[in-house]
Enzyme design. Structure first.
Site, PDB file in Angstrom:
ATOM      1  N   CYS A  80      46.850  64.643   3.675  1.00 21.58           N
ATOM      2  CA  CYS A  80      45.451  65.054   3.759  1.00 21.58           C
ATOM      3  C   CYS A  80      45.292  66.568   3.532  1.00 21.58           C
ATOM      4  O   CYS A  80      45.426  67.021   2.400  1.00 21.58           O
ATOM      5  CB  CYS A  80      44.871  64.572   5.081  1.00 21.58           C
ATOM      6  SG  CYS A  80      43.099  64.374   5.041  1.00 21.58           S
ATOM      7  N   HIS A 168      46.429  59.126   6.305  1.00 18.01           N
ATOM      8  CA  HIS A 168      47.244  59.568   7.452  1.00 18.01           C
ATOM      9  C   HIS A 168      48.166  58.465   7.966  1.00 18.01           C
ATOM     10  O   HIS A 168      47.806  57.775   8.933  1.00 18.01           O
ATOM     11  CB  HIS A 168      46.328  59.953   8.618  1.00 18.01           C
ATOM     12  CG  HIS A 168      45.568  61.213   8.419  1.00 18.01           C
ATOM     13  ND1 HIS A 168      46.041  62.436   8.832  1.00 18.01           N
ATOM     14  CD2 HIS A 168      44.368  61.451   7.853  1.00 18.01           C
ATOM     15  CE1 HIS A 168      45.162  63.367   8.532  1.00 18.01           C
ATOM     16  NE2 HIS A 168      44.135  62.792   7.929  1.00 18.01           N
ATOM     17  N   GLU A 170      50.591  58.724   9.895  1.00 17.59           N
ATOM     18  CA  GLU A 170      50.960  58.986  11.302  1.00 17.59           C
ATOM     19  C   GLU A 170      49.923  58.441  12.275  1.00 17.59           C
ATOM     20  O   GLU A 170      50.151  58.417  13.476  1.00 17.59           O
ATOM     21  CB  GLU A 170      51.193  60.490  11.514  1.00 17.59           C
ATOM     22  CG  GLU A 170      49.959  61.359  11.685  1.00 17.59           C
ATOM     23  CD  GLU A 170      49.204  61.642  10.388  1.00 17.59           C
ATOM     24  OE1 GLU A 170      49.536  61.066   9.341  1.00 17.59           O
ATOM     25  OE2 GLU A 170      48.249  62.446  10.442  1.00 17.59           O
TER      26      GLU A 170
HETATM   27  N1  GLN Z   1      38.774  67.874   5.473  1.00 19.73           N
HETATM   28  C1  GLN Z   1      40.013  68.546   5.695  1.00 19.73           C
HETATM   29  C2  GLN Z   1      40.203  69.697   4.708  1.00 19.73           C
HETATM   30  O1  GLN Z   1      39.466  69.779   3.782  1.00 19.73           O
HETATM   31  C3  GLN Z   1      41.184  67.585   5.607  1.00 19.73           C
HETATM   32  C4  GLN Z   1      41.041  66.523   6.653  1.00 19.73           C
HETATM   33  C5  GLN Z   1      42.326  65.981   7.169  1.00 19.73           C
HETATM   34  O2  GLN Z   1      43.396  66.565   6.994  1.00 19.73           O
HETATM   35  N2  GLN Z   1      42.224  64.874   7.857  1.00 19.73           N
HETATM   36  O3  GLN Z   1      41.077  70.459   4.859  1.00 19.73           O
END
Ligand code: GLN
Length: 190
Positions: A80, A168, A170
């Site tokens: 992410c 994710h 995890e």
């Molecule tokens: N929205 C976050 C970003 O732009 C990422 C979200 C996440 O890691 N769950 O950094």
């Protein structure tokens, strides 16, 4: 084997637990310093907030050493926000490490309230995928393998030693197979 989890912000404890659940004999190190970084065979850059992670990586003097280790072939996995930091191009922003030949658009799946769980194939395994304000991968370079898709969009990619997921793993505590996949990447290097 010693697996590092960048421990500045984000889902650090969750990743550490997952690695231990794959094999209790694997050491897991929260990484906040250059010395800690030098002990690990692979590094997870967790999800969180990429803007915050950029600031903290700079402040902890980790930008250059982390980048150098990745360029030298250390397996790295960005989930992410971690994917955003690795990407070569980030819509409306400067890239950070810029080592993974993909373009991403932040928060492209919507706001926190639009978080969702999907299911799909990841490298031949059927898994659950948790999306939380996830980035969308809008372009994939030639040397990048797509390991998973959601609605026709890549959501897990690999370029040699670099693994990245917009979701994710995890957050799926009963399924550690993506962590196992990353451990296998490290195994084939160590
Ligand atoms: N929205 C976050 C970003 O732009 C990422 C979200 C996440 O890691 N769950 O950094």
């Amino acid at each position: 084997m010693n697996v590092g989890v960048l421990a500045l912000q984000g889902s650090v404890a969750e990743h550490m637990k997952m690695i231990t659940s794959v094999n209790k004999k694997i050491d897991v190190t929260p990484v906040r310093t250059i010395d800690e970084l030098s002990t690990v065979d692979g590094l997870i850059i967790p999800g969180g907030e990429s803007t915050t992670l950029r600031i903290l990586l700079d402040e902890f003097d980790l930008y250059t050493p982390v980048k150098a280790r990745i360029e030298a072939g250390m397996p790295v996995w960005g989930t992410c926000a971690g994917l955003i930091l690795l990407a070569d191009s980030v819509e409306n922003e400067k890239p950070y490490f810029g080592l993974l030949d993909v373009s991403v658009k932040r928060n492209a799946y919507g706001r926190q309230i639009d978080s969702f769980v999907a299911e799909g194939d990841f490298a031949g395994m059927y898994i659950g995928m948790v999306f939380i304000r996830a980035p969308k991968i809008t372009r994939v370079g030639g040397g990048v393998e797509v390991l998973a898709e959601h609605d026709g969009t890549p959501v897990a990619v690999r370029q040699k030693n670099i693994l990245a997921t917009s979701f994710h793993p995890e957050m799926m505590p009963r399924d550690n197979r993506v962590h196992k996949y990353f451990i296998n990447m490290i195994d084939s290097k160590v």
